[in-house]
Design a protein around this motif. Sequence first.
Motif, PDB file in Angstrom:
ATOM      1  N   ASP A 227      -9.885 -15.767   6.251  1.00  0.00           N
ATOM      2  CA  ASP A 227     -10.659 -14.578   5.878  1.00  0.00           C
ATOM      3  C   ASP A 227     -11.082 -13.775   7.113  1.00  0.00           C
ATOM      4  N   LEU A 228     -10.156 -13.608   8.046  1.00  0.00           N
ATOM      5  CA  LEU A 228     -10.446 -12.877   9.282  1.00  0.00           C
ATOM      6  C   LEU A 228     -10.132 -11.390   9.182  1.00  0.00           C
ATOM      7  N   VAL A 229      -9.150 -11.033   8.358  1.00  0.00           N
ATOM      8  CA  VAL A 229      -8.717  -9.633   8.304  1.00  0.00           C
ATOM      9  C   VAL A 229      -9.699  -8.831   7.455  1.00  0.00           C
ATOM     10  N   GLU A 230     -10.271  -7.797   8.056  1.00  0.00           N
ATOM     11  CA  GLU A 230     -11.223  -6.959   7.324  1.00  0.00           C
ATOM     12  C   GLU A 230     -10.601  -5.634   6.904  1.00  0.00           C
ATOM     13  N   CYS A 231      -9.858  -5.005   7.784  1.00  0.00           N
ATOM     14  CA  CYS A 231      -9.303  -3.692   7.494  1.00  0.00           C
ATOM     15  C   CYS A 231      -8.019  -3.493   8.296  1.00  0.00           C
ATOM     16  N   LEU A 272      -9.666  -4.085   3.278  1.00  0.00           N
ATOM     17  CA  LEU A 272      -9.566  -2.648   3.030  1.00  0.00           C
ATOM     18  C   LEU A 272      -8.313  -2.104   3.718  1.00  0.00           C
ATOM     19  N   PHE A 273      -7.503  -1.361   2.982  1.00  0.00           N
ATOM     20  CA  PHE A 273      -6.321  -0.703   3.531  1.00  0.00           C
ATOM     21  C   PHE A 273      -6.552   0.806   3.524  1.00  0.00           C
ATOM     22  N   ILE A 274      -6.303   1.438   4.671  1.00  0.00           N
ATOM     23  CA  ILE A 274      -6.425   2.894   4.796  1.00  0.00           C
ATOM     24  C   ILE A 274      -5.084   3.448   5.259  1.00  0.00           C
ATOM     25  N   ASN A 275      -4.549   4.362   4.480  1.00  0.00           N
ATOM     26  CA  ASN A 275      -3.266   4.988   4.797  1.00  0.00           C
ATOM     27  C   ASN A 275      -3.532   6.342   5.461  1.00  0.00           C
ATOM     28  N   ALA A 276      -3.603   6.333   6.791  1.00  0.00           N
ATOM     29  CA  ALA A 276      -3.891   7.561   7.548  1.00  0.00           C
ATOM     30  C   ALA A 276      -2.633   8.117   8.210  1.00  0.00           C
ATOM     31  N   ARG A 277      -1.474   7.867   7.596  1.00  0.00           N
ATOM     32  CA  ARG A 277      -0.204   8.308   8.165  1.00  0.00           C
ATOM     33  C   ARG A 277      -0.175   9.823   8.408  1.00  0.00           C
ATOM     34  N   ARG A 278      -0.824  10.589   7.550  1.00  0.00           N
ATOM     35  CA  ARG A 278      -0.773  12.051   7.678  1.00  0.00           C
ATOM     36  C   ARG A 278      -2.102  12.637   8.139  1.00  0.00           C
ATOM     37  N   ALA A 279      -2.952  11.786   8.689  1.00  0.00           N
ATOM     38  CA  ALA A 279      -4.257  12.242   9.182  1.00  0.00           C
ATOM     39  C   ALA A 279      -4.136  12.610  10.665  1.00  0.00           C
ATOM     40  N   GLY A 324      -3.456   7.089  -2.328  1.00  0.00           N
ATOM     41  CA  GLY A 324      -2.824   7.695  -1.175  1.00  0.00           C
ATOM     42  C   GLY A 324      -3.650   7.627   0.091  1.00  0.00           C
ATOM     43  N   TRP A 325      -4.919   7.184  -0.001  1.00  0.00           N
ATOM     44  CA  TRP A 325      -5.785   7.120   1.176  1.00  0.00           C
ATOM     45  C   TRP A 325      -6.322   5.713   1.426  1.00  0.00           C
ATOM     46  N   SER A 326      -6.960   5.112   0.440  1.00  0.00           N
ATOM     47  CA  SER A 326      -7.557   3.798   0.687  1.00  0.00           C
ATOM     48  C   SER A 326      -7.540   2.950  -0.573  1.00  0.00           C
ATOM     49  N   ARG A 327      -7.502   1.636  -0.341  1.00  0.00           N
ATOM     50  CA  ARG A 327      -7.588   0.696  -1.456  1.00  0.00           C
ATOM     51  C   ARG A 327      -8.154  -0.619  -0.951  1.00  0.00           C
ATOM     52  N   SER A 328      -9.081  -1.200  -1.729  1.00  0.00           N
ATOM     53  CA  SER A 328      -9.647  -2.505  -1.431  1.00  0.00           C
ATOM     54  C   SER A 328      -8.927  -3.558  -2.269  1.00  0.00           C
ATOM     55  N   CYS A 329      -8.445  -4.615  -1.596  1.00  0.00           N
ATOM     56  CA  CYS A 329      -7.661  -5.647  -2.277  1.00  0.00           C
ATOM     57  C   CYS A 329      -8.247  -7.026  -2.007  1.00  0.00           C
ATOM     58  N   SER A 330      -8.083  -7.909  -2.971  1.00  0.00           N
ATOM     59  CA  SER A 330      -8.478  -9.298  -2.771  1.00  0.00           C
ATOM     60  C   SER A 330      -7.401 -10.022  -1.973  1.00  0.00           C
ATOM     61  N   THR A 331      -7.805 -11.056  -1.247  1.00  0.00           N
ATOM     62  CA  THR A 331      -6.818 -11.837  -0.500  1.00  0.00           C
ATOM     63  C   THR A 331      -5.854 -12.550  -1.438  1.00  0.00           C
ATOM     64  N   LYS A 332      -6.275 -12.820  -2.677  1.00  0.00           N
ATOM     65  CA  LYS A 332      -5.367 -13.438  -3.652  1.00  0.00           C
ATOM     66  C   LYS A 332      -4.224 -12.492  -3.994  1.00  0.00           C
ATOM     67  N   SER A 345       1.695  -0.049   1.548  1.00  0.00           N
ATOM     68  CA  SER A 345       2.097  -0.819   0.368  1.00  0.00           C
ATOM     69  C   SER A 345       1.003  -0.843  -0.696  1.00  0.00           C
ATOM     70  N   TYR A 346      -0.231  -0.496  -0.329  1.00  0.00           N
ATOM     71  CA  TYR A 346      -1.365  -0.607  -1.240  1.00  0.00           C
ATOM     72  C   TYR A 346      -2.011   0.751  -1.522  1.00  0.00           C
ATOM     73  N   ALA A 347      -2.300   1.508  -0.475  1.00  0.00           N
ATOM     74  CA  ALA A 347      -2.876   2.843  -0.656  1.00  0.00           C
ATOM     75  C   ALA A 347      -1.731   3.812  -0.906  1.00  0.00           C
ATOM     76  N   VAL A 348      -1.204   3.764  -2.120  1.00  0.00           N
ATOM     77  CA  VAL A 348       0.027   4.474  -2.468  1.00  0.00           C
ATOM     78  C   VAL A 348      -0.308   5.821  -3.088  1.00  0.00           C
ATOM     79  N   GLU A 349       0.445   6.844  -2.694  1.00  0.00           N
ATOM     80  CA  GLU A 349       0.252   8.173  -3.258  1.00  0.00           C
ATOM     81  C   GLU A 349       0.713   8.206  -4.717  1.00  0.00           C
ATOM     82  N   PRO A 350       0.174   9.130  -5.515  1.00  0.00           N
ATOM     83  CA  PRO A 350       0.631   9.263  -6.909  1.00  0.00           C
ATOM     84  C   PRO A 350       2.137   9.487  -6.959  1.00  0.00           C
ATOM     85  N   THR A 351       2.751   8.997  -8.020  1.00  0.00           N
ATOM     86  CA  THR A 351       4.201   9.083  -8.137  1.00  0.00           C
ATOM     87  C   THR A 351       4.675  10.535  -8.203  1.00  0.00           C
ATOM     88  N   GLY A 352       5.876  10.746  -7.707  1.00  0.00           N
ATOM     89  CA  GLY A 352       6.471  12.078  -7.691  1.00  0.00           C
ATOM     90  C   GLY A 352       7.669  12.083  -6.766  1.00  0.00           C
TER      91      GLY A 352
END
Length: 389
Positions: A227-231, A272-279, A324-332, A345-352
């Motif tokens: 349980d070391l990974v926070e973000c 917590l995953f943050i997708n800042a690829r376009r920031a 498309g920006w952030s998502r909180s996930c369980s380690t499970k 893989s987690y903070a995914v943009e809406p389909t299109g």
Amino acid sequence: MPVPPPGADGPLRGLILAIGSVQQVGTLLDQCLHDLSVQQARGSHYFTPGDMARLMVGAAVPQDGHSVLDPVCGSGGLLVESHRYVRERVGLNPTMSLLGKDQHAHTSQVARMNLAVRGIEARVFPPRDSLATPEPDRHDIILANLPFNQHDWAPERQVTPQNWRIPADPRWPEEPPPRGSANSAWILHIAHALAPQGRAAFLMADSVAKSPQPATRRLRERLLSADLVECVIALPPRVFGHTEATACLWVLNKDKSPRPGWGSVDRRDQVLFINARRAFEPVPGSRARRLGDKHTESILTTLAAWRGIAQNRATSMSYHDEPGWSRSCSTKEISRRKHDLMPTSYAVEPTGPERDTRSRIDELKLELVEKLNQVHVLESRLLDALEEI
């Protein structure tokens, strides 16, 4: 210290007088360090950009009295930013322990100068390879702009071409990191050096977050089990200026429980995953990009809300996933996905159609980087074999 060449006394005296006449020496020094970083980028001796340093320090949240270590300190920029961050919050000169290490003598000298000019007390150790031995002490905060995919990282006395082995080491009690890349070794080195409530923020190549290679996948599994990974934050390409490679900012935290002086939300067994690829924003007059103050603040605000920390002494906002920006996930959930730690893989943009095209491009880029890393590993092994012929 280097000895000036004959006849340099006059020009050097003039340079010192010119610098002495400047009202804001720190600003002048920042520009000099930026120019030096651009010149040295091809040799991998670049320095951390200012907005990236603010993001890393803001994510780690150093506090007064903390011990802060940078095991690859370069110009000392992360230590300078840590001091500024705490000073702005306590209103006094911080009582921090700032420690820097670097294996290059000339960058160690630059770090000492950078800290001294700003009147910051810190200890920059004599040049040494931080990976050579475990850290003797534990630290509250560890910050590092790590060298990506560093090859042949183990000391020569620990390596033979026929038999890759490392003597027993408390940093990796289960299995030694791969010889062909130091990425895993750096992460385990940092994790081992953290205090019981310690936090770390470091930059790491994308491949480590998603690589299917068994050794890398087992590393992610161990980090999640502890349980070391926070973000994990996916950063935009070209924000370093010297490379097209994409990277993630990893944040480790040894205690994600709520407590006074920290956050109000229990985040144990969550990431917590943050997708800042376009920031990013363009750097005027060049092809380079930068995060900029706006995007840096957006990332830190999201992380603070997720932790339940009042940002800038304001009322803490409640956190909500944002497609498309952030998502909180369980380690499970992460474990069910082969311990994948790539934010995209987690903070995914809406389909299109546009999103599907960009996702496929990202997948192909990651696959290409992984193949190139494998080529480097095989090249290293081939050179070792040729030496034995």
